[in-house]
Design a protein around this motif. Structure first.
Motif, PDB file in Angstrom:
ATOM      1  N   ASN A 119      46.969  32.327  32.356  1.00 57.54           N
ATOM      2  CA  ASN A 119      45.683  33.005  32.551  1.00 57.54           C
ATOM      3  C   ASN A 119      45.855  34.022  33.668  1.00 57.54           C
ATOM      4  O   ASN A 119      46.146  33.657  34.808  1.00 57.54           O
ATOM      5  CB  ASN A 119      44.598  31.987  32.907  1.00 57.54           C
ATOM      6  N   ILE A 120      45.703  35.311  33.329  1.00 59.57           N
ATOM      7  CA  ILE A 120      45.863  36.379  34.320  1.00 59.57           C
ATOM      8  C   ILE A 120      44.478  36.929  34.659  1.00 59.57           C
ATOM      9  O   ILE A 120      43.817  37.525  33.808  1.00 59.57           O
ATOM     10  CB  ILE A 120      46.782  37.490  33.784  1.00 59.57           C
ATOM     11  N   ASP A 145      42.893  39.365  31.774  1.00 58.36           N
ATOM     12  CA  ASP A 145      41.708  40.152  32.092  1.00 58.36           C
ATOM     13  C   ASP A 145      42.051  41.327  33.003  1.00 58.36           C
ATOM     14  O   ASP A 145      41.172  41.900  33.649  1.00 58.36           O
ATOM     15  CB  ASP A 145      40.649  39.255  32.748  1.00 58.36           C
ATOM     16  N   ALA A 146      43.332  41.671  33.068  1.00 57.85           N
ATOM     17  CA  ALA A 146      43.767  42.835  33.852  1.00 57.85           C
ATOM     18  C   ALA A 146      43.242  44.113  33.222  1.00 57.85           C
ATOM     19  O   ALA A 146      43.082  44.195  31.997  1.00 57.85           O
ATOM     20  CB  ALA A 146      45.288  42.874  33.932  1.00 57.85           C
ATOM     21  N   THR A 147      42.992  45.120  34.031  1.00 59.20           N
ATOM     22  CA  THR A 147      42.432  46.379  33.520  1.00 59.20           C
ATOM     23  C   THR A 147      43.343  47.024  32.487  1.00 59.20           C
ATOM     24  O   THR A 147      42.886  47.496  31.441  1.00 59.20           O
ATOM     25  CB  THR A 147      42.183  47.359  34.682  1.00 59.20           C
ATOM     26  N   ASN A 168      37.202  42.684  31.109  1.00 56.12           N
ATOM     27  CA  ASN A 168      37.604  43.738  32.039  1.00 56.12           C
ATOM     28  C   ASN A 168      38.809  44.547  31.580  1.00 56.12           C
ATOM     29  O   ASN A 168      39.211  45.492  32.257  1.00 56.12           O
ATOM     30  CB  ASN A 168      37.896  43.127  33.415  1.00 56.12           C
ATOM     31  N   VAL A 169      39.395  44.193  30.446  1.00 57.61           N
ATOM     32  CA  VAL A 169      40.556  44.926  29.939  1.00 57.61           C
ATOM     33  C   VAL A 169      40.094  46.265  29.368  1.00 57.61           C
ATOM     34  O   VAL A 169      39.262  46.319  28.467  1.00 57.61           O
ATOM     35  CB  VAL A 169      41.290  44.120  28.851  1.00 57.61           C
ATOM     36  N   LYS A 170      40.640  47.343  29.892  1.00 56.07           N
ATOM     37  CA  LYS A 170      40.276  48.691  29.433  1.00 56.07           C
ATOM     38  C   LYS A 170      41.303  49.275  28.478  1.00 56.07           C
ATOM     39  O   LYS A 170      40.967  50.066  27.600  1.00 56.07           O
ATOM     40  CB  LYS A 170      40.105  49.629  30.641  1.00 56.07           C
ATOM     41  N   GLN A 171      42.572  48.910  28.668  1.00 56.03           N
ATOM     42  CA  GLN A 171      43.609  49.519  27.834  1.00 56.03           C
ATOM     43  C   GLN A 171      44.751  48.544  27.587  1.00 56.03           C
ATOM     44  O   GLN A 171      45.243  47.899  28.520  1.00 56.03           O
ATOM     45  CB  GLN A 171      44.155  50.779  28.500  1.00 56.03           C
ATOM     46  N   THR A 192      44.159  37.222  17.866  1.00 60.16           N
ATOM     47  CA  THR A 192      43.785  37.991  19.045  1.00 60.16           C
ATOM     48  C   THR A 192      42.270  38.075  19.149  1.00 60.16           C
ATOM     49  O   THR A 192      41.592  38.349  18.165  1.00 60.16           O
ATOM     50  CB  THR A 192      44.369  39.421  18.968  1.00 60.16           C
ATOM     51  N   TYR A 193      41.771  37.846  20.360  1.00 55.56           N
ATOM     52  CA  TYR A 193      40.342  37.962  20.626  1.00 55.56           C
ATOM     53  C   TYR A 193      40.126  39.100  21.623  1.00 55.56           C
ATOM     54  O   TYR A 193      40.743  39.119  22.686  1.00 55.56           O
ATOM     55  CB  TYR A 193      39.777  36.669  21.213  1.00 55.56           C
ATOM     56  N   ALA A 194      39.271  40.048  21.282  1.00 47.75           N
ATOM     57  CA  ALA A 194      38.936  41.161  22.170  1.00 47.75           C
ATOM     58  C   ALA A 194      37.505  40.969  22.648  1.00 47.75           C
ATOM     59  O   ALA A 194      36.557  41.124  21.877  1.00 47.75           O
ATOM     60  CB  ALA A 194      39.086  42.482  21.437  1.00 47.75           C
ATOM     61  N   LEU A 195      37.337  40.622  23.919  1.00 44.27           N
ATOM     62  CA  LEU A 195      36.009  40.314  24.450  1.00 44.27           C
ATOM     63  C   LEU A 195      35.313  41.529  25.050  1.00 44.27           C
ATOM     64  O   LEU A 195      34.096  41.541  25.194  1.00 44.27           O
ATOM     65  CB  LEU A 195      36.110  39.204  25.510  1.00 44.27           C
ATOM     66  N   GLY A 196      36.077  42.543  25.425  1.00 40.57           N
ATOM     67  CA  GLY A 196      35.500  43.738  26.037  1.00 40.57           C
ATOM     68  C   GLY A 196      34.884  44.656  24.995  1.00 40.57           C
ATOM     69  O   GLY A 196      35.419  44.827  23.900  1.00 40.57           O
TER      70      GLY A 196
END
Length: 244
Positions: A119-120, A145-147, A168-171, A192-196
């Protein structure tokens, strides 16, 4: 700080094997320590758990490289910089617990370890193209959850079956797990789950070869994207679907 930043290895097991580090079960770093210097515990053969207090701000290159530690827990890594290969080449290292937002993780910091789940937290940064967690061949689950998730951060992670990209992941770069493509013949079975709501997943085309941040063959389930998005054609970035 602890150690002398010398490849002489400061904390190896004693030759008699009775009072040496081979019998250590836990390694506690004192709260007075701000730096764990290079090679301080490199090659140490103790099957020990390591706890890093929030006061430690710098773990230098190769500090635990090639040791036999089994677990490392960071109480609060908000101000922590982890240097090149600091925890590399430790197949016995199965558990890494990162707490706090803001850790800076260097090139090959956790390369060739035995990490199984990771978990990052938000605010963590990884060296671009630096293979920070590459060759963790036992890694099955990742929450990050790194940007930004840079290229070549998790190369050679063939068992990675579940990935959760946090809010919080932007890219996410196309090659974050390396060149998984039709050309290499790799089979990636992954959910894969994309929460952003506005995460960008970059696709890449190199001539006739296409690269996808989700893998390209095997069973691929992606949750959180628009259902009509074609995400492995290299045509351009893919955006996470805004469910709000």
């Amino acid at each position: 700080g602890i150690g002398t930043n010398s490849s002489a290895h400061n904390f190896l097991n004693d030759t008699d094997g009775a009072t040496g580090s081979t019998v250590w079960k836990n390694i506690y770093i004192p709260a007075s320590v701000k730096t764990i210097r290079g090679y301080a515990f490199a090659g140490n053969t103790a099957s020990a758990k390591v706890e890093i207090p929030s006061t430690v701000q710098n773990i230098e290159e190769h500090a635990f490289d090639g040791s036999s530690i089994t677990e490392v827990k960071f109480d609060d890594a908000s101000k922590l910089t982890i240097g090149e290969s600091a925890f590399a080449n430790i197949p016995t290292l199965t558990t890494v617990t990162l707490r706090g937002n803001g850790a800076k993780i260097g090139t090959k910091a956790f390369y060739n370890d035995g990490i199984q789940k990771l978990n990052i937290p938000a605010g963590t940064t990884m060296e671009s193209g630096g293979n920070s967690f590459s060759k963790n061949e036992s890694l099955t689950e990742l929450k990050i959850d790194a940007t930004t998730v840079p290229d070549n951060s998790f190369v050679d992670t063939p068992k990675l079956a579940k990935v959760v990209f946090g809010e919080n992941v932007k890219q996410v770069n196309a090659l974050w797990t390396g060149k998984q493509s039709e050309a290499t013949g790799e089979v990636v079975n992954r959910t894969t789950y994309a929460l952003g709501k506005d995460t960008i997943f970059n696709c890449k085309q190199d001539g006739s070869v296409y690269y996808s941040p989700f893998g390209i063959s095997g069973t691929l389930n992606v949750w959180g994207l628009q259902s009509d998005q074609v995400f492995n054609n290299g045509a351009g970035p893919v955006y996470a679907f805004n469910n709000g």
